[in-house]
Scaffold this motif. Structure first.
Motif, mmCIF file in Angstrom:
data_model
loop_
_atom_site.group_PDB
_atom_site.id
_atom_site.type_symbol
_atom_site.label_atom_id
_atom_site.label_comp_id
_atom_site.label_asym_id
_atom_site.label_seq_id
_atom_site.Cartn_x
_atom_site.Cartn_y
_atom_site.Cartn_z
ATOM 1 N N ALA A 103 39.606 14.773 -10.818
ATOM 2 C CA ALA A 103 40.051 14.459 -12.178
ATOM 3 C C ALA A 103 41.521 14.819 -12.388
ATOM 4 N N PHE A 104 41.933 15.981 -11.917
ATOM 5 C CA PHE A 104 43.332 16.406 -12.106
ATOM 6 C C PHE A 104 44.276 15.613 -11.202
ATOM 7 N N ASN A 105 43.782 15.200 -10.052
ATOM 8 C CA ASN A 105 44.609 14.401 -9.154
ATOM 9 C C ASN A 105 44.979 13.073 -9.811
ATOM 10 N N ALA A 106 44.097 12.555 -10.679
ATOM 11 C CA ALA A 106 44.381 11.312 -11.385
ATOM 12 C C ALA A 106 45.591 11.458 -12.302
ATOM 13 N N ALA A 107 45.895 12.700 -12.693
ATOM 14 C CA ALA A 107 47.054 12.967 -13.540
ATOM 15 C C ALA A 107 48.245 13.445 -12.721
ATOM 16 N N GLY A 108 48.117 13.345 -11.391
ATOM 17 C CA GLY A 108 49.210 13.776 -10.525
ATOM 18 C C GLY A 108 49.306 15.269 -10.361
ATOM 19 N N ILE A 109 48.205 15.964 -10.652
ATOM 20 C CA ILE A 109 48.188 17.428 -10.554
ATOM 21 C C ILE A 109 47.317 17.833 -9.374
ATOM 22 N N SER A 110 47.879 18.612 -8.470
ATOM 23 C CA SER A 110 47.156 19.024 -7.270
ATOM 24 C C SER A 110 46.452 20.355 -7.493
ATOM 25 N N LEU A 111 45.140 20.375 -7.248
ATOM 26 C CA LEU A 111 44.355 21.612 -7.349
ATOM 27 C C LEU A 111 43.848 22.004 -5.966
ATOM 28 N N THR A 138 56.537 23.181 -10.260
ATOM 29 C CA THR A 138 56.660 22.107 -11.231
ATOM 30 C C THR A 138 55.602 22.268 -12.302
ATOM 31 N N PRO A 139 56.011 22.450 -13.530
ATOM 32 C CA PRO A 139 55.012 22.614 -14.592
ATOM 33 C C PRO A 139 54.244 21.322 -14.806
ATOM 34 N N VAL A 140 53.070 21.428 -15.403
ATOM 35 C CA VAL A 140 52.260 20.257 -15.699
ATOM 36 C C VAL A 140 52.974 19.411 -16.733
ATOM 37 N N ALA A 141 53.052 18.119 -16.477
ATOM 38 C CA ALA A 141 53.733 17.226 -17.403
ATOM 39 C C ALA A 141 52.933 17.093 -18.694
ATOM 40 N N GLY A 142 53.638 16.940 -19.803
ATOM 41 C CA GLY A 142 52.961 16.781 -21.077
ATOM 42 C C GLY A 142 52.137 15.506 -21.108
ATOM 43 N N GLY A 143 51.039 15.548 -21.829
ATOM 44 C CA GLY A 143 50.194 14.370 -21.935
ATOM 45 C C GLY A 143 49.281 14.149 -20.761
ATOM 46 N N SER A 144 49.178 15.115 -19.839
ATOM 47 C CA SER A 144 48.346 14.937 -18.653
ATOM 48 C C SER A 144 46.855 14.983 -18.981
ATOM 49 N N TRP A 145 46.468 15.617 -20.099
ATOM 50 C CA TRP A 145 45.057 15.745 -20.447
ATOM 51 C C TRP A 145 44.406 14.376 -20.620
ATOM 52 N N GLY A 146 45.148 13.429 -21.142
ATOM 53 C CA GLY A 146 44.590 12.100 -21.335
ATOM 54 C C GLY A 146 44.142 11.480 -20.023
ATOM 55 N N ALA A 147 44.968 11.622 -18.983
ATOM 56 C CA ALA A 147 44.630 11.073 -17.671
ATOM 57 C C ALA A 147 43.460 11.821 -17.048
ATOM 58 N N VAL A 148 43.454 13.152 -17.196
ATOM 59 C CA VAL A 148 42.359 13.971 -16.664
ATOM 60 C C VAL A 148 41.044 13.601 -17.345
ATOM 61 N N GLN A 149 41.095 13.496 -18.661
ATOM 62 C CA GLN A 149 39.899 13.169 -19.445
ATOM 63 C C GLN A 149 39.349 11.798 -19.054
ATOM 64 N N SER A 150 40.239 10.816 -18.914
ATOM 65 C CA SER A 150 39.809 9.465 -18.551
ATOM 66 C C SER A 150 39.138 9.448 -17.184
ATOM 67 N N ALA A 151 39.730 10.171 -16.219
ATOM 68 C CA ALA A 151 39.159 10.217 -14.867
ATOM 69 C C ALA A 151 37.818 10.941 -14.866
ATOM 70 N N ALA A 152 37.719 12.031 -15.636
ATOM 71 C CA ALA A 152 36.493 12.836 -15.662
ATOM 72 C C ALA A 152 35.326 12.037 -16.236
#
Length: 414
Positions: free
Chosen positions: A331-339, A290-304
């Motif tokens: 931080a990435f988990n806040a955007a629904g991205i698993s690292l 599943t590719p990273v959804a667009g606009g995820s940087w905003g959520a990552v940035q806010s969490a970071a």
């Protein structure tokens, strides 16, 4: 009589042929059972060997955790030492300032006591030889004292410089210690995961072999039962054939049909099982990414930036304390991205890009100890935010002397 004899001979021939078929199949099944048993035993031996290796790795991980706990204590003590050094530096600077004031005061005292402008006039105004000696002694002591003060002041200034250098070196060593801890943890976790995967694979393969063996055993049991029934039917047929030819022919027909049905049963069962397995394989969904959804940087940035200032904690993954990879994972988990959990695993899982291609939200990786041991989130314009051992979660510059010598490259999360 001859007709009955011929019938008996034919029935006997058919019975022997039909009886031999399951016997031949049984021999083949026995060979399959032997092979699967050997395979199971081999897999079990391999599983035990890998399990022993995994136990050794687990033991090493426990020792590393113990060492890490000790090093974290040292790091805490280092932080306290840094505070003490800064306090000592302030004290030394205050002492130097006080000593300079004292030297000026002494100079004024000589002038007042001697009522002269310099030491020479002070001595020349002596009223007697004894007075000359006394005044010369006073001047000598004053000059000597002043020289000692000057030397002490120079030594203190050197000490201040040495303390500052020591402080900076301690800070750098502290960062390297944290990197080594994470690198060791990453390496051991990776080894452990690899061994666990091998153990799981061997266990699955062994389970398949055991299932296959059970199927062979079931087939063998069915074949043995069919052979016994055929033998019983043959005996009964011969007995009936001696009294009634017609009945013998009917029994022979039924015997042949029964034998065919019994022999076919295990084969049909095995065929059905094979078809079921094939369908199961066909119906298994293919792995997708599943590719990273667009606009995820905003959520990552806010969490970071939301946890900026959180202290560094070895192995930390929560807002109580983060290590570098725990922070990026959070931080990435806040955007629904698993690292993955570790810096090296995140490096392996990301798509490598050049510095010119790097954008805000990409990962930047560092190698301080011989392997990937630090990661942060790139912010653009040469800066990144990460969990640093010296400052906790904070923004740092990649082109700073320290980080510039260890940067490895950039990665994009897919």
């Amino acid at each position: 009589m001859n007709k009955k004899l011929i019938t008996l001979v034919l029935l006997a021939s058919m019975g022997v042929t039909t009886y031999l078929a399951p016997l031949t199949a049984e021999a083949a099944i026995d060979d399959n059972i032997k092979q699967t048993t050997e395979k199971i035993n081999k897999l079990e031996d391999e599983k035990k060997s890998v399990a022993n290796e995994l136990a050794a790795i687990t033991d090493s991980m426990a020792k590393n955790e113990s060492k890490a706990a000790s090093l974290m204590t040292e790091m805490t003590e280092t932080q306290e030492t840094l505070k003490e050094l800064n306090s000592q530096i302030d004290t030394l600077n205050e002492g130097i300032a006080a000593r300079e004031a004292k030297l000026a005061e002494q100079a004024r005292t000589v002038q007042v006591n001697g009522d002269t402008q310099n030491y020479v006039d002070f001595i020349l105004e002596s009223e007697s030889f004894a007075d000359v000696l006394g005044r010369a002694d006073v001047v000598s002591k004053l000059v000597s004292a002043n020289q000692e003060l000057v030397k002490a002041q120079a030594a203190d200034k050197e000490l201040v410089a040495a303390k500052q250098t020591e402080t900076e070196k301690t800070l750098e060593n502290q960062t390297l210690v944290a990197a080594k801890l994470e690198a060791a943890k990453t390496d051991l976790e990776q080894q452990g995961l690899e061994k666990e995967a091998v153990v799981a694979s061997l266990a699955a393969e062994k389970a398949d072999a055991e299932t296959e063996k059970e199927q062979f055993l079931a087939t063998k049991t069915a074949a043995e039962k069919a052979a016994q029934e055929l033998q019983a039917a043959k005996t009964a047929t011969v007995a009936v054939a001696t009294s009634d030819e017609t009945e013998t022919e009917a029994v022979a027909t039924n015997t042949v049909a029964t034998a065919a049905e019994k022999t076919a049963t295990p084969i049909a069962t095995e065929t059905k099982t094979t078809e079921t397995k094939a369908k199961a394989v066909e119906s298994k969904p293919a792995a997708t990414t599943t590719p990273v959804a667009g606009g995820s940087w905003g959520a990552v940035q806010s969490a970071a930036f939301g946890v900026q200032g959180t202290p560094y904690l070895y192995g930390g993954t929560t807002t109580a304390g983060f290590d570098c990879s725990g922070f990026t994972q959070y931080a990435f988990n806040a955007a629904g991205i698993s690292l993955p959990r570790t810096a090296s695993a995140q490096y392996a899982a990301s798509t490598k890009i050049s510095q010119s291609e790097a954008k805000a939200g990409d990962l930047v990786f560092f190698n301080q100890t011989g392997s990937i041991d630090h990661v942060g989130i790139y912010l653009g314009n040469g800066s990144f935010i990460g969990a640093q051992s010296s400052s906790g979660v904070a923004v740092a510059q990649i082109n700073q002397y320290y980080w510039a010598q260890y940067v490895v490259g950039y990665g994009r999360v897919n």
